[in-house]
Design a protein around this motif. Sequence first.
Motif, short mmCIF file in Angstrom:
data_model
loop_
_atom_site.label_atom_id
_atom_site.label_comp_id
_atom_site.label_asym_id
_atom_site.label_seq_id
_atom_site.Cartn_x
_atom_site.Cartn_y
_atom_site.Cartn_z
N ALA A 87 -5.59 -3.09 -6.23
CA ALA A 87 -6.01 -2.48 -4.96
C ALA A 87 -6.75 -3.51 -4.11
CB ALA A 87 -6.90 -1.27 -5.24
N ARG A 147 0.84 -1.21 0.00
CA ARG A 147 0.00 0.00 0.00
C ARG A 147 0.88 1.25 0.00
NH1 ARG A 147 -3.16 3.55 3.38
NH2 ARG A 147 -5.27 3.73 2.53
N VAL A 160 -6.42 -0.43 7.14
CA VAL A 160 -5.07 -0.15 7.66
C VAL A 160 -5.03 -0.41 9.17
CG1 VAL A 160 -3.36 1.66 8.04
CG2 VAL A 160 -4.43 1.41 5.80
N ILE A 185 -4.23 -5.82 -2.39
CA ILE A 185 -3.59 -5.15 -1.26
C ILE A 185 -4.55 -5.10 -0.07
CG2 ILE A 185 -2.68 -2.93 -0.42
CD1 ILE A 185 -1.57 -2.52 -3.31
N ALA A 186 -5.79 -4.71 -0.32
CA ALA A 186 -6.79 -4.66 0.76
C ALA A 186 -6.98 -6.04 1.38
CB ALA A 186 -8.11 -4.11 0.22
N LEU A 214 -4.33 -6.72 3.76
CA LEU A 214 -4.47 -5.93 4.98
C LEU A 214 -5.36 -6.63 6.00
CD1 LEU A 214 -4.98 -2.31 3.54
CD2 LEU A 214 -2.86 -3.31 4.43
N ASP A 250 0.54 3.18 -3.30
CA ASP A 250 -0.45 4.20 -2.93
C ASP A 250 -1.87 3.83 -3.38
OD1 ASP A 250 -1.09 6.58 -1.63
OD2 ASP A 250 -1.00 7.74 -3.48
N ARG A 251 -2.23 2.58 -3.11
CA ARG A 251 -3.60 2.13 -3.39
C ARG A 251 -3.90 0.92 -2.52
NH1 ARG A 251 -1.25 0.90 -8.73
NH2 ARG A 251 -0.64 -1.29 -8.80
N GLY A 252 -5.19 0.64 -2.41
CA GLY A 252 -5.63 -0.56 -1.69
C GLY A 252 -5.98 -0.29 -0.24
#
Length: 105
Positions: free
Chosen positions: A79, A21, A33, A82-83, A86, A25-27
């Motif tokens: 994205a 992330r 977070v 990545i999410a 997380l 700079d995405r997700g």
Amino acid sequence: MATFKPTLKMASNAKRGLKLRDKFDRGGTEVGVRRARQLADRHELSEADVKSMHSYFARHTVDKQGKAHEWGSNSDPSAGYIAWLLWGGDDGKEWADRNAASLDK
């Protein structure tokens, strides 16, 4: 009230998600977070946290079918991927599903 400890694999996935992330700079949202930081630090999670994770994964499994960027990529991750990391990744989904089922009993 029961608490639940994230696994090492979930912590590792969350840390990877946070790094990706930052790099791309995405997700993920701020909620994602915060969840990643909980998992990365292996903080005890509440029953509500387990249910929230179970709900997240149920809603976002469809993200694996996205065409923008790549699921599972380190060089151009989506994205959604990545999410997903997380929230603990596939290991987090299995863990949340298992623990949510035990709460329903």
